[in-house]
Design a protein around this motif. Sequence first.
Motif, short mmCIF file in Angstrom:
data_model
loop_
_atom_site.label_atom_id
_atom_site.label_comp_id
_atom_site.label_asym_id
_atom_site.label_seq_id
_atom_site.Cartn_x
_atom_site.Cartn_y
_atom_site.Cartn_z
N ASN A 49 0.82 -1.21 0.00
CA ASN A 49 0.00 0.00 0.00
C ASN A 49 0.86 1.26 0.00
OD1 ASN A 49 -2.51 -1.29 -0.05
ND2 ASN A 49 -2.60 -1.46 2.18
N SER A 50 2.10 1.13 0.47
CA SER A 50 3.00 2.28 0.49
C SER A 50 3.36 2.75 -0.92
CB SER A 50 4.29 1.94 1.25
OG SER A 50 4.97 0.86 0.61
N LEU A 51 3.11 1.91 -1.92
CA LEU A 51 3.43 2.27 -3.29
C LEU A 51 2.38 3.20 -3.91
CD1 LEU A 51 4.53 -1.26 -4.54
CD2 LEU A 51 6.03 0.68 -4.05
N THR A 52 1.20 3.29 -3.29
CA THR A 52 0.15 4.16 -3.82
C THR A 52 0.59 5.61 -3.70
OG1 THR A 52 -1.52 2.58 -3.06
CG2 THR A 52 -2.28 4.78 -3.68
N PRO A 53 0.63 6.36 -4.78
CA PRO A 53 1.11 7.75 -4.73
C PRO A 53 0.17 8.65 -3.93
CG PRO A 53 0.19 7.25 -6.89
CD PRO A 53 0.26 5.95 -6.15
N GLU A 54 0.74 9.66 -3.32
CA GLU A 54 -0.06 10.63 -2.57
C GLU A 54 -0.97 11.40 -3.52
OE1 GLU A 54 2.29 13.20 -0.19
OE2 GLU A 54 3.26 11.59 0.93
N GLY A 55 -2.14 11.76 -3.02
CA GLY A 55 -3.06 12.54 -3.83
C GLY A 55 -3.92 11.71 -4.75
N GLY A 68 -4.71 -17.40 -16.10
CA GLY A 68 -5.58 -18.37 -15.46
C GLY A 68 -5.71 -18.25 -13.96
N GLU A 69 -4.90 -17.41 -13.34
CA GLU A 69 -4.96 -17.21 -11.89
C GLU A 69 -5.92 -16.08 -11.55
OE1 GLU A 69 -0.30 -18.41 -10.88
OE2 GLU A 69 -1.01 -16.34 -10.66
N ARG A 70 -6.68 -16.27 -10.48
CA ARG A 70 -7.58 -15.23 -10.02
C ARG A 70 -6.78 -14.07 -9.43
NH1 ARG A 70 -12.35 -17.82 -6.48
NH2 ARG A 70 -12.85 -15.60 -6.37
N ALA A 71 -7.22 -12.86 -9.72
CA ALA A 71 -6.54 -11.67 -9.21
C ALA A 71 -7.53 -10.51 -9.16
CB ALA A 71 -5.34 -11.32 -10.09
N THR A 72 -7.08 -9.41 -8.57
CA THR A 72 -7.91 -8.21 -8.49
C THR A 72 -7.15 -7.03 -9.07
OG1 THR A 72 -9.01 -8.99 -6.48
CG2 THR A 72 -9.14 -6.64 -6.94
N LEU A 73 -7.80 -6.30 -9.94
CA LEU A 73 -7.26 -5.07 -10.51
C LEU A 73 -7.90 -3.90 -9.77
CD1 LEU A 73 -5.82 -3.31 -12.68
CD2 LEU A 73 -7.84 -3.66 -14.12
N THR A 74 -7.09 -3.08 -9.13
CA THR A 74 -7.57 -1.91 -8.40
C THR A 74 -7.03 -0.65 -9.06
OG1 THR A 74 -7.54 -3.19 -6.34
CG2 THR A 74 -7.76 -0.80 -6.15
N ARG A 75 -7.91 0.30 -9.30
CA ARG A 75 -7.53 1.54 -9.99
C ARG A 75 -7.70 2.74 -9.06
NH1 ARG A 75 -7.14 2.87 -15.47
NH2 ARG A 75 -7.34 5.09 -15.96
N PHE A 76 -6.70 3.60 -9.10
CA PHE A 76 -6.71 4.86 -8.35
C PHE A 76 -6.55 6.01 -9.34
CE2 PHE A 76 -5.17 1.50 -5.70
CZ PHE A 76 -5.57 1.76 -4.40
N GLU A 77 -7.23 7.11 -9.08
CA GLU A 77 -7.07 8.30 -9.89
C GLU A 77 -6.86 9.51 -8.98
OE1 GLU A 77 -10.43 8.53 -12.53
OE2 GLU A 77 -9.81 6.75 -13.67
N ARG A 78 -6.44 10.60 -9.56
CA ARG A 78 -6.10 11.79 -8.77
C ARG A 78 -7.32 12.33 -8.02
NH1 ARG A 78 -1.38 14.58 -9.81
NH2 ARG A 78 -2.48 16.48 -9.18
N GLN A 79 -7.10 12.73 -6.79
CA GLN A 79 -8.18 13.29 -5.98
C GLN A 79 -8.71 14.60 -6.55
OE1 GLN A 79 -6.63 13.59 -2.01
NE2 GLN A 79 -6.64 11.38 -1.67
N TYR A 91 -3.08 5.27 -11.12
CA TYR A 91 -2.21 4.27 -10.51
C TYR A 91 -3.05 3.00 -10.41
CZ TYR A 91 0.06 1.54 -6.85
OH TYR A 91 0.64 0.52 -6.13
N SER A 92 -2.60 1.94 -11.05
CA SER A 92 -3.34 0.68 -11.03
C SER A 92 -2.42 -0.44 -10.57
CB SER A 92 -3.88 0.36 -12.43
OG SER A 92 -4.81 1.34 -12.85
N ARG A 93 -2.99 -1.39 -9.87
CA ARG A 93 -2.19 -2.54 -9.42
C ARG A 93 -3.00 -3.82 -9.55
NH1 ARG A 93 -2.45 -0.41 -3.41
NH2 ARG A 93 -4.32 -1.46 -2.63
N VAL A 94 -2.27 -4.92 -9.73
CA VAL A 94 -2.87 -6.24 -9.82
C VAL A 94 -2.28 -7.09 -8.71
CG1 VAL A 94 -3.10 -8.33 -11.20
CG2 VAL A 94 -3.26 -6.10 -12.31
N VAL A 95 -3.16 -7.69 -7.91
CA VAL A 95 -2.76 -8.55 -6.80
C VAL A 95 -3.49 -9.87 -6.93
CG1 VAL A 95 -2.69 -8.81 -4.29
CG2 VAL A 95 -2.43 -6.54 -5.31
#
Length: 229
Positions: A49-55, A68-79, A91-95
């Motif tokens: 979570n520390s990788l998420t940019p400020e703002g 073939g593996e289950r994962a979640t794509l989470t998207r962040f945009e500027r406030q 900022y997007s990440r896949v876990v």
Amino acid sequence: MKKRNALAGRTAAVSLVLAAGVAAYAQTSKERKMPASAAQIAKTSPPFNSLTPEGYKQVSTRDVTVDGERATLTRFERQDGRNAGLGGEHYSRVVNEAGLLKGFANMDLAYESDNLPSRERTREIAMGFLKEFAPDLLPRMEISWIEPHDEPVRVTRDGRPQVITVTGMKVKMRNTGDGRWFWVIVGANERVMVFERDIVWINMPGHRQTEKWLHDTWLAARDSKNPAH
């Protein structure tokens, strides 16, 4: 460093693909059991979570599959709402289901610069990042090359939409244990702007098999063709 002319030739096509894909952007889900090794790696890795940019604020999540593996794509945009939406700053990440960080991309105007770190400095930053967030990749790591890498971002300037280039130094590496690829891209501010791991490449006919969930142009093209998914 001068911007590569090839990107300018893609600007119109990128804009059209993004425009078609925004309306079709949807959530999907598929299933696959995760290997225990991935769960163990995730448990020993530091919080990402520390990788998420400020703002930035979270705007969406969707269930996806990665080879073939289950994962979640989470998207962040500027406030502040600047250049929001598919193709814009994000900022997007896949876990994966086990909690392993498969990759992230930070497409921000802060990376619109030609003042890139040297190859040696880039390598140093990339190794430090992997040591902290993906140490399992280091023992069987082989560097293929370190070169500049461009990504398109849709922005609005002076009231007019346009596609600009954000640039970083890409360290492309291969896992000699399983043959998969991974890379770290370092921006002008010496921060990691992109990380992807476990990328499967099919040599014949020569294309990437692993889905490109972190790439907005790929998402737009995919969702415009499959609006129901």
